[in-house]
Design an enzyme around this catalytic site. Structure first.
Site, PDB file in Angstrom:
ATOM      1  N   ARG A  63     -15.510  20.386  20.418  1.00 40.25           N
ATOM      2  CA  ARG A  63     -16.072  20.852  18.990  1.00 40.25           C
ATOM      3  C   ARG A  63     -17.633  20.954  19.080  1.00 40.25           C
ATOM      4  O   ARG A  63     -18.043  22.047  18.169  1.00 40.25           O
ATOM      5  CB  ARG A  63     -15.757  19.336  18.495  1.00 40.25           C
ATOM      6  CG  ARG A  63     -15.962  19.653  16.955  1.00 40.25           C
ATOM      7  CD  ARG A  63     -15.275  18.362  15.900  1.00 40.25           C
ATOM      8  NE  ARG A  63     -15.342  18.725  14.521  1.00 40.25           N
ATOM      9  CZ  ARG A  63     -14.302  19.435  13.970  1.00 40.25           C
ATOM     10  NH1 ARG A  63     -13.261  19.725  14.809  1.00 40.25           N
ATOM     11  NH2 ARG A  63     -14.432  19.913  12.733  1.00 40.25           N
ATOM     12  N   HIS A 107     -16.253  22.306  -4.073  1.00 36.53           N
ATOM     13  CA  HIS A 107     -15.102  21.564  -3.894  1.00 36.53           C
ATOM     14  C   HIS A 107     -14.490  21.118  -5.175  1.00 36.53           C
ATOM     15  O   HIS A 107     -14.867  21.061  -6.206  1.00 36.53           O
ATOM     16  CB  HIS A 107     -15.702  20.075  -3.419  1.00 36.53           C
ATOM     17  CG  HIS A 107     -14.706  18.880  -3.037  1.00 36.53           C
ATOM     18  ND1 HIS A 107     -14.029  18.929  -1.940  1.00 36.53           N
ATOM     19  CD2 HIS A 107     -14.444  18.000  -3.775  1.00 36.53           C
ATOM     20  CE1 HIS A 107     -13.240  17.857  -1.807  1.00 36.53           C
ATOM     21  NE2 HIS A 107     -13.374  17.121  -3.194  1.00 36.53           N
ATOM     22  N   GLY A 141     -22.142  14.709   6.293  1.00 33.98           N
ATOM     23  CA  GLY A 141     -20.827  13.772   5.897  1.00 33.98           C
ATOM     24  C   GLY A 141     -19.810  14.927   5.354  1.00 33.98           C
ATOM     25  O   GLY A 141     -20.082  16.052   5.418  1.00 33.98           O
TER      26      GLY A 141
END
Ligand code: GRF
Length: 198
Positions: A63, A107, A141
């Protein structure tokens, strides 16, 4: 201003940005569209001759390497602003180091309500009467960065995830196009500083 757009799916939000940039008065152009897989949404760019790239997690050993590879691909286009528009990966420290403060995400909920990958389904399951769309700065986050813009969207009786998400997306498109224009015209001076009223 130079925009790089990141997507993972159908790219309707990316298409809205590409349409907005057709107007010469719009203060930004999309210089590249990237994805974490060969997403259908890349077609909106290809059809217009806008460069595209795919940076798949599976093409990197781990990753952290993928995060570095993504940062390098984006940097290759020298963006002023990076727009995550339905990009379904969490970027890492390399991308944040390179683009923190000029990396935004849209979002389909009124953050901090319903973060994560199933916001529309979660709002319905919670019986929310009102949900909405949020554009925010991306931090380390998941959907937690400073909010730049929000708009409410009503939930209607009989809504399912698809009908509600489509209604949210119509608002997301407007909110994203408007927020990008505002940001490139009057960028926040520092990633952390929220816009203080004069
Ligand atoms: C948008 O609602 C976005 O907020 C969410 O996934 C959807 C992407 O839609 N993360 P599209 O790929 O732009 O059509």
């Amino acid at each position: 201003a130079r925009l790089v757009v990141l997507l993972s799916g159908t790219g309707s939000l990316c298409a809205a940005l590409l349409d907005a940039t057709d107007d010469p008065a719009y203060p930004a152009t999309v210089v590249a569209v990237g994805a974490d897989r060969d997403a259908a949404g890349l077609e909106h760019a290809r059809r217009r001759g806008v460069p595209t790239f795919v940076c798949a997690l599976g093409d990197s050993p781990d990753r952290a390497a993928w995060d570095r590879a993504l940062a390098a691909r984006i940097a290759g286009f020298a963006p002023d602003l990076v727009v995550s528009a339905g990009f379904m990966k969490i970027v890492g420290p390399a991308v944040l180091a390179a683009f923190g403060g000029r990396l935004i995400n849209t979002h389909p909920a009124l953050l901090p309500a319903f973060p994560g990958a199933h916001a529309v389904r979660d709002a319905l399951a919670a019986g929310a009467q009102v949900t909405g769309s949020t554009v925010h700065l991306v931090d380390a986050g998941v959907d937690t960065g400073p909010v730049l813009a929000q708009r409410e969207v009503p939930v209607r009786p009989g809504d399912d995830e698809t009908s509600l998400h489509e209604r949210i997306k119509t608002v997301e498109r407007e909110l994203l196009v408007g927020t990008v224009a505002q940001l490139v015209t009057d960028p926040p001076t520092s990633p952390s500083q929220s816009r203080k009223s004069p």
